[in-house]
Design an enzyme around this catalytic site. Sequence first.
Site, PDB file in Angstrom:
ATOM      1  N   GLU A  60     -33.757  -9.757  55.793  1.00  0.00           N
ATOM      2  CA  GLU A  60     -32.763  -9.201  55.019  1.00  0.00           C
ATOM      3  C   GLU A  60     -32.642  -9.625  53.562  1.00  0.00           C
ATOM      4  OE1 GLU A  60     -32.528  -9.588  58.164  1.00  0.00           O
ATOM      5  OE2 GLU A  60     -32.519  -7.609  58.958  1.00  0.00           O
ATOM      6  N   HIS A 127     -23.926  -4.239  66.740  1.00  0.00           N
ATOM      7  CA  HIS A 127     -24.505  -3.137  66.106  1.00  0.00           C
ATOM      8  C   HIS A 127     -23.394  -2.043  66.062  1.00  0.00           C
ATOM      9  CE1 HIS A 127     -28.121  -4.700  67.955  1.00  0.00           C
ATOM     10  NE2 HIS A 127     -28.923  -4.057  67.180  1.00  0.00           N
TER      11      HIS A 127
END
Lengths: 325, 322
Positions: A60, A127
């Site tokens: 990322e 999540h």
Amino acid sequence: MAVLTYLEAIADGIRHEMQRDPSVFMIGEDIGVYGGAFKLTKGFLDEFGPQRVIDAPISEAAIVGASIGAALNGMRPVAEMQFMDFVTNGFNQIVTVAGTTAYRWGIPVPMVVRGPSGGGVGANPFHSRNSENWFVHATGVKVVCPAFPDDAKGLMISAIRDQNPVVFYEHKGLYRKIKGEVPEGEHVVPFGTVRVVREGTDVSVIAYGSAVHMALEAAIELEKSIGLSVEVVDIRTLVPFDEEGVLRSVRKTGRVVVAHEASLTGGFGGEIVARISDKAFTFLDAPVKRVAAFDSPTPFAPTLEKAVLPNADKVAEAIREVAAF
Amino acid sequence: MKLTNDIRRQLLQNMLMAREFDNAMLRLYRQGKAFGGVYSQLGNEATSVGSAYALDTKRDVLFPMHRNIGSHFVFGQDVDTLMINHLARQGSQMRGTDGTGHYADPAKRIYGNVSHLGAMIPVAAGFSMADQLRGVTTVSMTYIGDGGSQVGEVHEALNFAAVRKLPLILIIENNQYAYSTPNSMEFACENLSDRAKGYGMAGETIDGTDVELVLKTCTEAVERARRGEGPTMVECVTMRMRGHAEHDDFSYVPKVLLEEWKRKDPVENYISKIVKAKIMSADEITTLREKTLSDMIAAIDRTLELPYPEAEEGFKNVFIED
Ligand SMILES: Cc1ncc(C[n+]2csc(CCOP(=O)(O)OP(=O)(O)O)c2C)c(N)n1
Ligand SMILES: [Mg+2]
């Protein structure tokens, strides 16, 4: 106008910009052949090719950092976080590099970091997070949280055209659940304007993202059950924040609930309440109430998750309290 | 690149500028005129100058770090601009929002660093990637220390660059210390460039005090990048000859180590070499030194006459307004 899901509308916005502007490209994990974890970029690889739909390693920081570098060099990257939770790993790039560049260098970093956020879908603490307010506090970063398909498309187009880094929060629970009419082709929704999604006179609910839908459900229920007229204001963008748009509704009703799915303490709701207190104190007929998640990670089991997150019932309860004060 | 005597003179001149800039900053610090951290690059002249010199300043791009003042000079930066940025005076591109070598000068193809070590390596990679997507090869050169090499973003950026065959060159400046921490407590591999193999990129470890060797090695890296063969890491072994910054008395560095490295002084040794090879005479060198110093002093005098930026600048430009 076509009826699109929230997810299709976002894809439509990105596709529109990619067709229009060759400097727009996408980068993320599994967005190419696979079409993205939520299939948002399905068909993009075929349409735009691997130079503009780039499958990146699970990195990322590199995805965001390379996007910043590309933006400094004339491109308009749209970087996908497979889940917005993983933006933590790219956090330094957004906060330290992207968010300080305009101030320090006066050079634009036109870049979008986007991805699915939010809970209520039985994922887990990793999540489900609603981390939008981290970037509100970063300075130099715009923060967008659409609630409806048409806004999602129009705000995405604005995000891609913006000269500044934009963090674009898509609520995964809305991806396929929320459908709506979306203008075809060019459809630009400017940042920094609220949308009054339901007019009312008794109580204002100020919300964004999934909480707008909770507020709407509560408003309909309360109108039916006790004849209460609830106004729902969707702020749509946290940075820039349409303070006047919120105050307009506050001055009209004098009773306010602020709702978001993110946890309570340090959430954007606190900022909204502070502005109301500062600028519209004399218009208030009741203390402003906040509805937000409990201050915990988002738990996994459905029983726990339901208990911890806000919902329409909790918003309705707060509205009743404010109305009865 | 054929090493001509003209190039040798330029290498020396840039190294002298770096050294005099350094000396000037140390003086300004002692006089209380330079604030924030003053990070001496003493001992790093050959690494900065030799590496940047391998690039094409018109096509390529430089992402320097805190001890690379010599690289700025190679890319044509003038002393006034550097001084104005270091001393945060009016006329700085950064308007007083930031200082030191953190500025960007797109016309000169220089993009400065942020303090966060390693954070600009993915950015440098992305800059090259933008041109790669357009079918153009722009080599990005950036730097990191023996300490900064341990930051996670360095790993991500190198792997990313290798996978995408980006024309990125990372100069690892192994100057033995990261603030007070020696190599032995920063990493366990023998050479930092051993890691290159793990990324699938070229890499080697060289003497970072030998400007011609640095230039030769980096020229090969640039050629490799232009052939589309991807990134290279070059570990340049040097010694940080002063403290981490000027507040630091570096008493933790063994004196013998400093004495040993003083004999490897990149500037003095190169001067001897140039004089011995009769490329320049001792007199010419003295003249060049004096000129470099007087230019530096003049630029400092001009800079110190400038006011600090207006306070209102602090409230501007958090965002670019369309
Ligand atoms: C991510 C990060 N952590 C800590 C620091 C504070 N810091 C600045 S320079 C430095 C030492 C760097 O050592 P090295 O990378 O070897 O470079 P050198 O200063 O020796 O050239 C530290 C710890 C920082 N700037 N960034
Ligand atoms: Mg070091």
